[in-house]
Scaffold this active site. Structure first.
Site, PDB file in Angstrom:
ATOM      1  N   SER A  18     -19.491  72.247  68.668  1.00  0.00           N
ATOM      2  CA  SER A  18     -19.271  72.221  70.339  1.00  0.00           C
ATOM      3  C   SER A  18     -20.148  73.432  70.838  1.00  0.00           C
ATOM      4  O   SER A  18     -20.504  74.371  70.119  1.00  0.00           O
ATOM      5  CB  SER A  18     -17.770  72.276  70.540  1.00  0.00           C
ATOM      6  OG  SER A  18     -17.089  73.158  70.102  1.00  0.00           O
ATOM      7  N   CYS A  19     -20.082  73.689  72.112  1.00  0.00           N
ATOM      8  CA  CYS A  19     -20.775  74.616  72.827  1.00  0.00           C
ATOM      9  C   CYS A  19     -20.357  75.930  72.504  1.00  0.00           C
ATOM     10  O   CYS A  19     -18.784  76.020  72.477  1.00  0.00           O
ATOM     11  CB  CYS A  19     -20.205  74.102  74.297  1.00  0.00           C
ATOM     12  SG  CYS A  19     -21.119  75.107  75.619  1.00  0.00           S
ATOM     13  N   PRO A  20     -20.892  76.841  72.286  1.00  0.00           N
ATOM     14  CA  PRO A  20     -22.139  77.203  72.659  1.00  0.00           C
ATOM     15  C   PRO A  20     -23.125  76.853  71.295  1.00  0.00           C
ATOM     16  O   PRO A  20     -24.398  77.176  71.508  1.00  0.00           O
ATOM     17  CB  PRO A  20     -22.339  78.680  73.009  1.00  0.00           C
ATOM     18  CG  PRO A  20     -21.325  79.446  72.185  1.00  0.00           C
ATOM     19  CD  PRO A  20     -20.212  78.309  72.056  1.00  0.00           C
TER      20      PRO A  20
END
Lengths: 75, 378
Positions: free
Chosen positions: A13-15
Site C-alpha cells: 500500500s501507499c507509499p
C-alpha cells in the site's frame, strides 16, 4: 508493450508502489520503459500525478482482476 | 537508529482543533485528491505537498514548512504520512502523522447538544469530514435517531451513556451521498425504522412507511414528531418538526440554501415540488423555528454554539432563493446550480434501499469524499 524493467508492487500500500517506481526509474536510461503492477487503488491517481511532476510519460494504465499495470517511459 | 515520528489519532486531532489557536496540516496526497476534499476548520492552516516530492533530495520542498509549529501530516490512509513525518522528524521538525489518514477522518462523528431541558435533549452528530449531520432526541428513557450514518456504534454508545433505549430510527429520505445506518441501527437496537415508502421501491428490507404517521410520540412527555412530507430533493423526502420548535429538514432546506432536485433524473418536476415545499408547507412555520439539516456545504455554517442550524427567519432573510416566489425563476435557479453529482450515488442509493449489498470495506470506500447534496444559491 515491451518493458525494460518489471516491478511487482502487488499487495503493497501507499507509499510503497511509488517508492519502488522511483527507485526503478533511477536505474533506467531515457526512453526506456518501466512496468509496475499494483493492487492499491489509490496508486492510480498518485501515478498520474507523480509522472507529471517528474516529467516522465505515463504511456498506459491497464486494469485486470484488480491489478493495475502502469507503463512509464523515462524522459 | 532512525527516528520515528509520533502519530496522532483522529480524536486527538479534533481536540487539538478545538483547543489550539491554529493547527498546521501538511496534506501529502496528490493535488487532485487534495483539491477535492481536505480537513478544514476555522483555525486550520493547510498545505499540500505530495509525498512523492519528499523522495527527492530537494531542499526547496521544505522551504514553506514552519519549524516552530507542530505539523500534522495527513494522507489517504496513514502510510505515506508516516513516511513523510519520519523524514521531517529527522530534519528537526515537530511533527505527528494522522493515524488512518482521511479514511479515519471520514469516520469521526462529533456530538453537540443543541437544546436540553428536564424532559428533552436534542443532540446533533456532526460527521465533520463529509458535512453529514444526524440527530438524537432523548426523552424519558427513550431515544429517536434521525438520519444515522454508517457508524452506528456512535449512537448506540451515546444512548448507553444517556441510559436510554433507541426506540425509533428515521431517515428523512433515501440518501444519495452517504450510506445510511438506519436499517442496521434499528435491527441492532430493536427500534422501528421509518422511511417514506416512495423511497423504498424494490426493497426487501423491513420498514414502517412514514406516510402512515402524522405524529410519532415517545417518552412520558409529549415529544411531538410531526412528519411533514417535503418532496423536492427526492420524491419521498420528509421533514420532522420536533415540539414545534425544531425542524429536522433533511436535505430539503439547508442553512445556506436548498437541496438539489436533480438526482432522480427529473430535475424540473422535483424543483417544482421543492417550490411547493418552500412556499406552501414551510411557509406557515414561524420565523423562530430552528432548522436543523442533514448536510452543510461549508464549515462556516457551524455557528458559535458549535452546531449547524439557523432559524427559519434567518434562512429566509439570507437566502434569496427562499424569497423567489416566481416559480419559473425558482426552478431555473435551483436546476442550474446543482454542480457535480455525488460520486457513486446510484450505488449508494441501491445500498440504502437494500437492493445492493456490499462489504464494510467497499461501503467505506464508496462514500469517502465530500458531500455534494447541498447547493449554494448565492
Amino acid at each position: 508493450m515491451q518493458a525494460d524493467v518489471i516491478i511487482d508492487a502487488k499487495g503493497l500500500s501507499c507509499p510503497m508502489p511509488i517508492v519502488k517506481a522511483k527507485k526503478a526509474m533511477e536505474g533506467l536510461q531515457p526512453g526506456q520503459i518501466m512496468q509496475l503492477e499494483s493492487t492499491d487503488k489509490g496508486s492510480v491517481n498518485d501515478f498520474q500525478s507523480w509522472v507529471k511532476r517528474t516529467n516522465n510519460e505515463l504511456l498506459k494504465v491497464e486494469e485486470d482482476n484488480d491489478v493495475f499495470r502502469f507503463f512509464v517511459k523515462k524522459s | 537508529m532512525k527516528e520515528m515520528a509520533d502519530s496522532i489519532t483522529i480524536e486527538q486531532l479534533h481536540q487539538k482543533m478545538n483547543q489550539d489557536d491554529s493547527v498546521f496540516i501538511l496534506d501529502v496526497r496528490n493535488p487532485e485528491d487534495y483539491s477535492e476534499w481536505k480537513i478544514e476548520g476555522h483555525n486550520v492552516q493547510s498545505m499540500n505537498i505530495p509525498y512523492f516530492d519528499f523522495l527527492d533530495e530537494d531542499e526547496t520542498v521544505y522551504k514553506d514548512l514552519p519549524k516552530d509549529t507542530e505539523i500534522v501530516v495527513v494522507c489517504a490512509k496513514g502510510g505515506s504520512s508516516e513516511m513523510v513525518a519520519d523524514i521531517l522528524e529527522e530534519k528537526g521538525y515537530k511533527v505527528r502523522s494522522l493515524k488512518e489518514g482521511m479514511a479515519g477522518w471520514s469516520q469521526l462523528y462529533v456530538p453537540v447538544t443543541i437544546a436540553v431541558d428536564e424532559k428533552v435533549k436534542l443532540v446533533q452528530f456532526n460527521r465533520l469530514a463529509k458535512g453529514c449531520l444526524s440527530y438524537m432526541v432523548v426523552s424519558e428513557g427513550s431515544a429517536l435517531v434521525v438520519d444515522p450514518g454508517r457508524k452506528i456504534d456512535e449512537y448506540i454508545d451515546f444512548a448507553k451513556q444517556e441510559n436510554v433505549k433507541i426506540a425509533h430510527v428515521m431517515d428523512t429520505h433515501l440518501h444519495a451521498d452517504h450510506i445510511s445506518g438506519g436499517i442496521d441501527l434499528a435491527k441492532q437496537t430493536g427500534a422501528t425504522y421509518y422511511i417514506s415508502s416512495g423511497e423504498m421501491q424494490g426493497s426487501d428490507q423491513p420498514f414502517e412507511p412514514l406516510e402512515k404517521h402524522s405524529h410519532i410520540q415517545f417518552g412520558a412527555v409529549d415529544v411531538e414528531i410531526l412528519a411533514m412530507p417535503t418532496p423536492g430533493h427526492t420524491p419521498g423526502s420528509t421533514s420532522f418538526l420536533v415540539n414545534r420548535k425544531f425542524l429536522l429538514s433533511g436535505d430539503t432546506i439547508f442553512v445556506g440554501g436548498l437541496g438539489r432536485p436533480d438526482l432522480g433524473g427529473k430535475a424540473k418536476e422535483w424543483a417544482q415540488s421543492l417550490y411547493d415545499t418552500v412556499f406552501k408547507k414551510v411557509a406557515d412555520l414561524p420565523d423562530d423555528v430552528l432548522v436543523l439539516p442533514t448536510h452543510y456545504a461549508d464549515i462556516k455554517e457551524i455557528n458559535e454554539n458549535g452546531y449547524v442550524g439557523a432559524t427559519l427567519g434567518d434562512i429566509r432573510r439570507s437566502n434569496e432563493i427562499m424569497r423567489t416566489t416566481d416559480m419559473e425563476k425558482f426552478t431555473e435557479q435551483v436546476v442550474s446550480a446543482v454542480g457535480e453529482t455525488p460520486p457513486n450515488y446510484e450505488r449508494i442509493v441501491g445500498i440504502n434501499r437494500g437492493t445492493e449489498h456490499v462489504t464494510d470495506q467497499e461501503a467505506m470506500e464508496l462514500e469517502i469524499g465530500p458531500n455534494r447534496c447541498a447547493v449554494h444559491h448565492q
